[in-house]
Scaffold this motif. Structure first.
Motif, PDB file in Angstrom:
ATOM      1  N   ASN A   1       0.927  -1.250  -0.375  1.00  0.00           N
ATOM      2  CA  ASN A   1      -0.092   0.091   0.130  1.00  0.00           C
ATOM      3  C   ASN A   1       0.859   1.360  -0.251  1.00  0.00           C
ATOM      4  OD1 ASN A   1      -2.526  -0.942  -0.020  1.00  0.00           O
ATOM      5  ND2 ASN A   1      -2.884  -1.108   1.966  1.00  0.00           N
TER       6      ASN A   1
ATOM      7  N   LYS B   1       0.257   0.525  11.723  1.00  0.00           N
ATOM      8  CA  LYS B   1       0.001  -0.627  11.550  1.00  0.00           C
ATOM      9  C   LYS B   1       1.006  -1.801  11.381  1.00  0.00           C
ATOM     10  CE  LYS B   1      -2.780   1.648   7.754  1.00  0.00           C
ATOM     11  NZ  LYS B   1      -2.846   2.161   6.201  1.00  0.00           N
TER      12      LYS B   1
ATOM     13  N   ASN C   1       2.059  -4.877   9.509  1.00  0.00           N
ATOM     14  CA  ASN C   1       1.941  -5.728   8.131  1.00  0.00           C
ATOM     15  C   ASN C   1       2.070  -6.901   8.376  1.00  0.00           C
ATOM     16  OD1 ASN C   1       3.147  -5.752   5.752  1.00  0.00           O
ATOM     17  ND2 ASN C   1       5.138  -5.716   6.055  1.00  0.00           N
TER      18      ASN C   1
ATOM     19  N   ARG D   1       2.096 -11.736   3.178  1.00  0.00           N
ATOM     20  CA  ARG D   1       0.768 -12.355   2.407  1.00  0.00           C
ATOM     21  C   ARG D   1       1.293 -12.280   1.114  1.00  0.00           C
ATOM     22  NH1 ARG D   1      -3.525  -8.457   3.980  1.00  0.00           N
ATOM     23  NH2 ARG D   1      -4.399  -9.643   5.797  1.00  0.00           N
TER      24      ARG D   1
ATOM     25  N   THR E   1       0.833 -13.596  -2.869  1.00  0.00           N
ATOM     26  CA  THR E   1       0.161 -13.207  -3.799  1.00  0.00           C
ATOM     27  C   THR E   1      -0.500 -14.031  -4.240  1.00  0.00           C
ATOM     28  OG1 THR E   1       2.084 -13.745  -5.904  1.00  0.00           O
ATOM     29  CG2 THR E   1       1.747 -11.503  -4.454  1.00  0.00           C
TER      30      THR E   1
ATOM     31  N   SER F   1      -4.394 -14.314  -1.430  1.00  0.00           N
ATOM     32  CA  SER F   1      -3.987 -12.804  -0.536  1.00  0.00           C
ATOM     33  C   SER F   1      -5.809 -12.159  -1.233  1.00  0.00           C
ATOM     34  CB  SER F   1      -3.806 -12.019  -0.109  1.00  0.00           C
ATOM     35  OG  SER F   1      -3.964 -11.265  -0.258  1.00  0.00           O
ATOM     36  N   LYS F   2      -7.269 -12.505  -1.130  1.00  0.00           N
ATOM     37  CA  LYS F   2      -7.809 -11.819  -1.547  1.00  0.00           C
ATOM     38  C   LYS F   2      -7.445  -9.726  -1.651  1.00  0.00           C
ATOM     39  CE  LYS F   2     -11.133 -14.696  -1.978  1.00  0.00           C
ATOM     40  NZ  LYS F   2     -10.727 -15.563  -1.934  1.00  0.00           N
ATOM     41  N   ASP F   3      -7.205  -9.514  -0.584  1.00  0.00           N
ATOM     42  CA  ASP F   3      -6.641  -8.043  -0.953  1.00  0.00           C
ATOM     43  C   ASP F   3      -5.983  -7.574  -1.649  1.00  0.00           C
ATOM     44  OD1 ASP F   3      -6.095  -5.436   0.218  1.00  0.00           O
ATOM     45  OD2 ASP F   3      -4.471  -6.016   1.766  1.00  0.00           O
ATOM     46  N   LEU F   4      -5.039  -8.938  -1.408  1.00  0.00           N
ATOM     47  CA  LEU F   4      -4.137  -8.025  -2.866  1.00  0.00           C
ATOM     48  C   LEU F   4      -3.935  -8.116  -4.287  1.00  0.00           C
ATOM     49  CD1 LEU F   4      -0.802 -10.236  -1.703  1.00  0.00           C
ATOM     50  CD2 LEU F   4      -1.034  -7.960  -1.342  1.00  0.00           C
ATOM     51  N   HIS F   5      -5.241  -9.232  -4.421  1.00  0.00           N
ATOM     52  CA  HIS F   5      -5.453  -9.494  -6.009  1.00  0.00           C
ATOM     53  C   HIS F   5      -6.549  -8.234  -6.053  1.00  0.00           C
ATOM     54  CE1 HIS F   5      -5.729 -14.254  -6.016  1.00  0.00           C
ATOM     55  NE2 HIS F   5      -4.838 -13.590  -5.721  1.00  0.00           N
ATOM     56  N   LYS F   6      -6.710  -7.841  -5.359  1.00  0.00           N
ATOM     57  CA  LYS F   6      -8.049  -6.355  -5.571  1.00  0.00           C
ATOM     58  C   LYS F   6      -6.866  -5.132  -5.625  1.00  0.00           C
ATOM     59  CE  LYS F   6     -10.121  -4.167  -2.156  1.00  0.00           C
ATOM     60  NZ  LYS F   6     -11.094  -4.920  -0.547  1.00  0.00           N
ATOM     61  N   LYS F   7      -5.701  -5.210  -5.159  1.00  0.00           N
ATOM     62  CA  LYS F   7      -5.048  -4.450  -5.241  1.00  0.00           C
ATOM     63  C   LYS F   7      -4.603  -4.957  -6.667  1.00  0.00           C
ATOM     64  CE  LYS F   7      -2.724  -3.696  -0.594  1.00  0.00           C
ATOM     65  NZ  LYS F   7      -1.826  -4.274   0.125  1.00  0.00           N
TER      66      LYS F   7
END
Ligand SMILES: Cc1cc2nc3c(=O)[nH]c(=O)nc-3n(C[C@H](O)[C@H](O)[C@H](O)COP(=O)(O)OP(=O)(O)OC[C@H]3O[C@@H](n4cnc5c(N)ncnc54)[C@H](O)[C@@H]3O)c2cc1C
Ligand code: FES
Lengths: 102, 337
Positions: B27, B318, B320, B323, B325, B328-334
């Protein structure tokens, strides 16, 4: 195998060569002032030398890549070569050359 | 206006480009600055067509292909690129941020700086004749910044590559141009070569076989360039000499940033790749540490570890979470997957 080099100040050096190296590698590793920025990939023209006339015919001729790269060198002569493109062999024992301006 | 970002990357070589990706996964947003007019560093400037054989999983990939793929990989993170400018100054602000200034007077603010500057900036290679420096920009120009001063002037352009031919073609419209090269063969875009030959045929430019021998200041605003072709020498009186002998790399302003250096390399630790100044990192060919290898793959590894430490500076509060790639759903979104 001996390599006889005249540097830009006219000083003479006698170096020991070997047939696993290129001419550039021997000059660079001996600490002579040769930049060889691309490490021998024929991509920088900073390993420019003048080979003495009588040795010139014993080495392979310039290929297209080397010819193009020499366009970026200064004071190119008939005896100009990029030293990274010259593989040493016993036949070149005693070769004489001069460092070009850089 | 001062633009603000998390991290400023100095150098858009392969390692700087991959750093965008590694920081993006965490991020962290970036701006990237390079002196060249394009991304890719050495790969794009020195060997775009040559294959590299030691990029993991890529059996063979050219310098340009690697650059293109790295750009594509970094794209989801919307990096902002600033080309054609050198980073000249860095200043630590009271807010603990860094202010970075470029040669085009662009000002950027960030929490961290990542120096991925290779062997330094690519700068034009100069004529190896002593005491010419004072003629630079007066009569000798290694780059054209302001075309209008060349209008109706006598110009000698030297070289056989794209820059020499492009400027010959371009300046033929406004000035009296002679192109000199050591042979009548050119390593440049075929279009530019045929255009130049046509201009020569129509006597819009002159072509001359030869090389620079010496240069004399005529002290009347002009210079005398002695050129030689084999044993023959000739003199030319010109207003401007434009030599295009390719580029070389020079450390440049980085030497003045009070970083611990070893010769022309920046010393870093091999865990975070941080320099002697906290929140300034150095990755890729520019750094040195015990066991350093100047390889692209080492630079990639350094980028990944550097990003972990950058995260701490950018988001001190925060956590860290590590995860993959792949999962991770979060990374996929990015990554817009
Ligand atoms: C012909 C050749 C073949 C090679 N083959 C291989 C190989 O097979 N495998 C391999 O792993 N490596 C190879 N390398 C080495 C590889 O290219 C380098 O390791 C790699 O390019 C380093 O990447 P980098 O991003 O650290 O720096 P670079 O690619 O050098 O990029 C640095 C960038 O930073 C910019 N810059 C510097 N200072 C500033 C500043 N102050 N302001 C703005 N911009 C700045 C420069 O303009 C440049 O574009 C080869 C190199 C050459 C020349
Ligand atoms: S070392 Fe670069 S061309 Fe020879």
């Amino acid at each position: 195998m001996k390599i006889k080099v005249t540097d830009r100040d006219g000083n003479k050096h006698e170096l020991e060569g070997d047939s696993n190296s290129t001419l550039m590698e021997i000059l660079r590793d001996a600490g002579l002032d040769i930049e060889a920025a691309c490490g021998g990939c024929c991509a920088c023209a900073t390993c420019h030398v003048y080979i003495s006339d009588k040795w010139l015919e014993k080495i392979n001729v310039r290929d297209d890549d080397e010819e193009s790269m020499l366009d970026q060198a200064f004071d190119v002569k008939n005896t100009s070569r990029l030293s990274c493109q010259i593989s040493l062999s016993e036949e070149l024992d005693g070769i004489e050359l001069e460092l070009a301006p850089q | 206006m001062i633009e603000k970002t998390d991290v400023i990357i100095i150098g858009a070589g392969p390692v700087g480009l991959f750093a965008i990706f590694e920081l993006g996964l965490l991020n962290i947003s970036c701006h990237v600055i390079d002196n060249l007019d394009k991304p890719g560093g050495q790969c794009a400037e020195l060997y775009p067509e040559k294959p590299i054989y030691d990029i993991p999983s890529r059996v063979s990939i050219t310098g340009q292909e690697l650059t293109d793929d790295l750009l594509a990989q970094a794209k989801p993170f919307s990096p902002v690129y600033h080309f054609n400018q050198q980073v000249e100054k860095i200043v630590k602000l009271e807010t603990n941020e860094w202010l970075v200034e470029t040669s085009l007077n662009k000002k950027l603010k960030a929490k961290c700086i990542v120096i991925a500057a290779g062997a330094g900036s690519f700068v034009p290679r100069k004529i190896p004749i002593e005491n010419l420096d004072y003629l630079e920009d007066k009569n000798i120009m290694y780059a054209v910044r302001n075309k209008s001063i060349l209008e109706n002037k006598e110009i000698l352009i030297v070289g056989g590559g794209d820059s020499a031919l492009d400027w010959t073609n371009e300046l033929s419209k406004i000035a009296n141009v002679t192109l000199m090269h050591r042979r009548k063969e050119f390593r440049a875009a075929p279009d530019s070569v045929s255009k130049m030959l046509e201009l020569e045929k129509d006597k819009k430019i002159n072509f001359l076989l030869g090389q620079i021998d010496s240069i004399e200041d005529l002290k009347n605003g002009k210079i005398k360039v002695t050129v030689k072709n084999n044993d023959e020498k000739n003199n030319f009186e010109v207003d401007y000499l434009l030599p295009f002998f390719g580029l070389k790399m020079e450390l440049g302003p980085i030497a003045n940033w009070d970083l611990n250096l070893d010769e022309n390399l920046i010393k870093v630790d091999a865990e975070k790749f941080e320099t002697s100044v906290p929140s300034i990192f150095a990755i890729g060919d520019i750094n040195t540490y015990p066991g350093k290898l100047k390889l692209i793959l080492s630079g990639f590894h350094e980028a990944a570890l550097m990003a972990q430490q950058c995260f701490k500076y950018c988001f001190p509060d925060k956590k860290n979470v590590f995860r993959y790639t792949t999962s991770s759903k979060d990374l996929h979104k990015k990554l817009n997957i």
